[in-house]
Design a protein around this motif. Structure first.
Motif, PDB file in Angstrom:
ATOM      1  N   ARG A  10      36.831  43.901  31.484  1.00 23.33           N
ATOM      2  CA  ARG A  10      35.594  44.213  32.212  1.00 23.33           C
ATOM      3  C   ARG A  10      35.769  44.004  33.710  1.00 23.33           C
ATOM      4  NH1 ARG A  10      31.901  41.087  27.700  1.00 23.33           N
ATOM      5  NH2 ARG A  10      31.687  42.867  26.252  1.00 23.33           N
ATOM      6  N   ARG A  11      36.577  43.021  34.089  1.00 20.24           N
ATOM      7  CA  ARG A  11      36.865  42.864  35.515  1.00 20.24           C
ATOM      8  C   ARG A  11      37.657  44.054  36.027  1.00 20.24           C
ATOM      9  NH1 ARG A  11      37.767  37.474  33.949  1.00 20.24           N
ATOM     10  NH2 ARG A  11      40.034  37.771  33.874  1.00 20.24           N
ATOM     11  N   ALA A  12      38.560  44.558  35.213  1.00 21.07           N
ATOM     12  CA  ALA A  12      39.356  45.712  35.624  1.00 21.07           C
ATOM     13  C   ALA A  12      38.495  46.956  35.759  1.00 21.07           C
ATOM     14  CB  ALA A  12      40.479  45.958  34.622  1.00 21.07           C
ATOM     15  N   SER A  13      37.490  47.098  34.889  1.00 22.92           N
ATOM     16  CA  SER A  13      36.585  48.244  34.974  1.00 22.92           C
ATOM     17  C   SER A  13      35.265  47.927  34.279  1.00 22.92           C
ATOM     18  CB  SER A  13      37.185  49.491  34.331  1.00 22.92           C
ATOM     19  OG  SER A  13      36.240  50.551  34.343  1.00 22.92           O
ATOM     20  N   PRO A  14      34.203  47.705  35.047  1.00 22.64           N
ATOM     21  CA  PRO A  14      32.894  47.475  34.429  1.00 22.64           C
ATOM     22  C   PRO A  14      32.428  48.651  33.582  1.00 22.64           C
ATOM     23  CG  PRO A  14      32.870  46.808  36.741  1.00 22.64           C
ATOM     24  CD  PRO A  14      34.163  47.542  36.516  1.00 22.64           C
ATOM     25  N   VAL A  15      32.870  49.862  33.918  1.00 23.59           N
ATOM     26  CA  VAL A  15      32.425  51.062  33.196  1.00 23.59           C
ATOM     27  C   VAL A  15      33.244  51.307  31.936  1.00 23.59           C
ATOM     28  CG1 VAL A  15      32.077  53.566  33.344  1.00 23.59           C
ATOM     29  CG2 VAL A  15      31.591  52.113  35.331  1.00 23.59           C
ATOM     30  N   PHE A  16      34.581  51.189  32.041  1.00 25.35           N
ATOM     31  CA  PHE A  16      35.459  51.580  30.943  1.00 25.35           C
ATOM     32  C   PHE A  16      36.108  50.409  30.211  1.00 25.35           C
ATOM     33  CE2 PHE A  16      36.027  55.042  34.205  1.00 25.35           C
ATOM     34  CZ  PHE A  16      35.250  55.985  33.548  1.00 25.35           C
ATOM     35  N   GLY A  17      35.901  49.175  30.676  1.00 24.92           N
ATOM     36  CA  GLY A  17      36.662  48.043  30.161  1.00 24.92           C
ATOM     37  C   GLY A  17      36.565  47.840  28.665  1.00 24.92           C
ATOM     38  N   ASP A  18      35.344  47.818  28.111  1.00 17.55           N
ATOM     39  CA  ASP A  18      35.195  47.591  26.676  1.00 17.55           C
ATOM     40  C   ASP A  18      35.891  48.685  25.873  1.00 17.55           C
ATOM     41  OD1 ASP A  18      33.510  45.553  27.592  1.00 17.55           O
ATOM     42  OD2 ASP A  18      32.108  45.825  25.917  1.00 17.55           O
ATOM     43  N   ASN A  19      35.709  49.916  26.294  1.00 23.46           N
ATOM     44  CA  ASN A  19      36.305  51.048  25.586  1.00 23.46           C
ATOM     45  C   ASN A  19      37.826  50.928  25.537  1.00 23.46           C
ATOM     46  OD1 ASN A  19      37.657  53.838  25.794  1.00 23.46           O
ATOM     47  ND2 ASN A  19      35.668  54.333  24.916  1.00 23.46           N
ATOM     48  N   PHE A  20      38.436  50.636  26.673  1.00 20.76           N
ATOM     49  CA  PHE A  20      39.890  50.556  26.726  1.00 20.76           C
ATOM     50  C   PHE A  20      40.408  49.372  25.918  1.00 20.76           C
ATOM     51  CE2 PHE A  20      39.597  53.927  29.500  1.00 20.76           C
ATOM     52  CZ  PHE A  20      40.772  54.240  30.168  1.00 20.76           C
ATOM     53  N   ALA A  21      39.705  48.256  25.973  1.00 20.42           N
ATOM     54  CA  ALA A  21      40.160  47.075  25.240  1.00 20.42           C
ATOM     55  C   ALA A  21      40.147  47.323  23.736  1.00 20.42           C
ATOM     56  CB  ALA A  21      39.289  45.871  25.594  1.00 20.42           C
TER      57      ALA A  21
END
Length: 534
Positions: free
Chosen positions: A428-439
């Motif tokens: 989420r720090r890396a991307s507030p928009v895409f972080g959950d999806n990528f993880a």
């Protein structure tokens, strides 16, 4: 999302997106290699970390002499015939399924295509191209983009082979088209234990489908094996050294070739570079940050326009508005005029597809505006372009070949949902928009039926001719820091920088980049040290 998003070269990705809505793919994965384990000792997994780590072992070259049991492959002759595409010829080469135990009974048949040098000027040799993926068809790429650049085409026979498991070369198969439709709609931002179970079940079913349809091939589609196939092809073509242009994942393939066969590496261009010293968790996390950088560039451009569907304030507010749209879609998918609704996962993929090239930004603005007004067709079209789903509902093989290669090349990023949950703050720090999806998408290789055979490593390629590594400063799929890392570890690497947006740089409109690469390919002179272009 697929088990891992492929690296896509911009040329292919942007062309697909344009067709959905009105050289010389790449692209992306929930990191590109959704595989990956816990961070290696001495290496930070936070985006932008310095590397390579001091304890990363080098890729060792193979013996220069061709083993006797492989000699029949190196000595084979190709029978060329018309491809049905003007100016191109095709052939089939044999490669051993298992290089450790070659046997004619299990040989693979790999498709090869060429466009012979047109002149004027003396022929330099063959130039092999690969668009990335893993899983992108090099032959399709060659046939679509070989006309450019003319100066290079004049002096080289332009060559492509679909790597093992890809397109025309013994393609990996996993799911039916209808099954893929359901798989792409799987929620990759699960909010409840039941949704986590659904995601795990989808990943397991995907892996089981691949094992059921392509089980014999799955253990033998690694990048090292594909690089060895390239050396067989080099010998068949009669070239003492391999000349090569690789985009995105194709840079890892080309660098691997240089590491295995440094004395046979000729003029190599590695555009949109990857860094083999990173484990899969680091790859996924840094690519998450890369897409965040690309989205920020899109958002800053969008909010300057009166009709921006994400507001006219700033990039942070635009990100919040897009996240709010995704949340709405999670609860209430939109009609699209088809029998498929636009889910949160499909919408996210559609946005990601447009991050590969700023030329797709106008399409993305229109698609988001449509979604805000209740029409999901635009984002669905962008998502379909990413997944290579055609108008008849058929999916290309890339979405099957991609995880097959990635899950074999490195151990999985996560082995359980609990590990994903623990990593969510970093993503989420890396991307507030895409972080959950990528993880959550990075969990998929945990269920792969074949244990990874590859490990992280450096590629020094000592003794290789000069190698040009190209990095784009705001590249979403292969962050610029990866190009810096690869160029630094290659003993003969030269970094060429494109200051701009999009994935890859060659053939995308920068005269500075194109001139530097064309000069290198035509006379062997690499760019000046630390050359930067716009």
């Amino acid at each position: 999302m697929p088990p891992s998003r492929p690296f896509r070269s911009t040329t292919a990705a942007a062309a697909a997106a344009a067709a959905a809505l009105a050289l010389l793919i790449s692209g992306c994965s929930s990191g590109t290699s959704s595989p990956g384990g816990a961070a290696s000792p001495g290496r930070s997994t936070e985006a932008g970390a310095d590397r390579p780590a001091s304890d990363t072992s080098p890729l060792k070259p193979l013996p220069a002499a061709v083993p006797a049991d492989l000699r029949p492959y190196y000595d084979q002759k190709l029978s060329w015939h018309d491809c049905g595409v003007a100016g191109f010829q095709c052939a089939t080469m044999k490669a051993p399924l298992d290089y450790a135990k070659p046997s004619p009974a299990t040989d693979l048949k790999l498709a090869v295509a060429r466009r012979k040098a047109t002149g004027p000027g003396p022929r330099i040799g063959s130039l092999l191209v690969n668009p990335g993926g893993p899983g992108g068809s090099a032959i399709d790429y060659l046939q679509q983009y070989a006309p450019q650049p003319a100066a290079v085409r004049a002096r080289y026979d332009m060559i492509a082979t679909d790597p093992r498991g890809v397109a025309r070369s013994e393609p990996i198969e996993c799911l039916t088209d209808r099954q893929m439709d359901r798989f792409t709609q799987t929620d990759t931002t699960p909010d409840t234990p039941a949704e986590v179970n659904q995601l795990v079940t989808a990943d397991r079913d995907f892996a089981e489908g691949c094992e059921s349809h392509s089980g014999k091939l799955l253990p033998h589609v690694s990048t090292i094996e594909a690089a060895r196939d390239m050396d067989v092809l080099r010998a068949i073509l009669g070239d003492k050294k391999l000349n090569y242009v690789g985009a995105s994942y194709g840079t890892f393939l080309g660098a691997t070739y240089a590491g295995l066969f440094p004395s046979r590496s000729g003029r190599l261009v590695l555009d949109g570079a990857t860094d083999p010293t990173l484990d899969s968790r680091a790859v996924n996390l840094e690519q998450t940050a890369g897409f965040n950088t690309a989205f920020t560039a899109f958002a800053k451009d969008c909010v300057k326009k009166k009709d921006c569907p994400l507001g006219t304030e700033n990039a942070t507010d635009a990100g919040r508005r897009l996240s709010a749209l995704f949340k709405k879609l999670d609860a209430h998918p939109l009609d699209t005029g088809q029998d498929r609704k636009l889910t949160e996962s499909l919408a996210t993929t559609g946005v990601i597809a447009a991050m590969y090239d700023q030329g797709a930004w106008p399409m993305l603005r229109e698609a988001i505006a449509q979604a805000e007004s209740g029409n999901g067709s635009g984002l669905l079209a962008l998502s379909d372009s990413y997944y290579e789903r055609d108008a008849s509902g058929h999916y290309a093989n890339q979405m099957f070949a991609n995880p097959a290669v990635n899950c074999l090349d490195l151990p999985p990023a996560f082995t359980s949902p609990d590990q994903v949950r623990a990593a969510l703050p970093a993503f989420r720090r890396a991307s507030p928009v895409f972080g959950d999806n990528f993880a959550w998408s990075a969990l998929s290789c945990a269920y792969w039926p074949v244990k990874a055979t590859g490990t992280v490593h450096r590629i020094p390629a000592k003794g290789a001719d000069p190698i040009v590594v190209v990095g784009t400063t705001r590249d979403p799929a292969t962050p610029y820091v990866w190009a810096k890392g690869l160029a630094a570890q290659l003993s003969s690497g030269t970094l060429l920088t494109y200051v701009g947006d999009g994935h890859t740089a060659y053939g995308r409109g920068s005269d500075c980049i194109d001139t530097a690469i064309n000069t290198f390919l035509l006379d062997g002179t690499p760019p000046a040290k630390n050359k930067r272009c716009t």
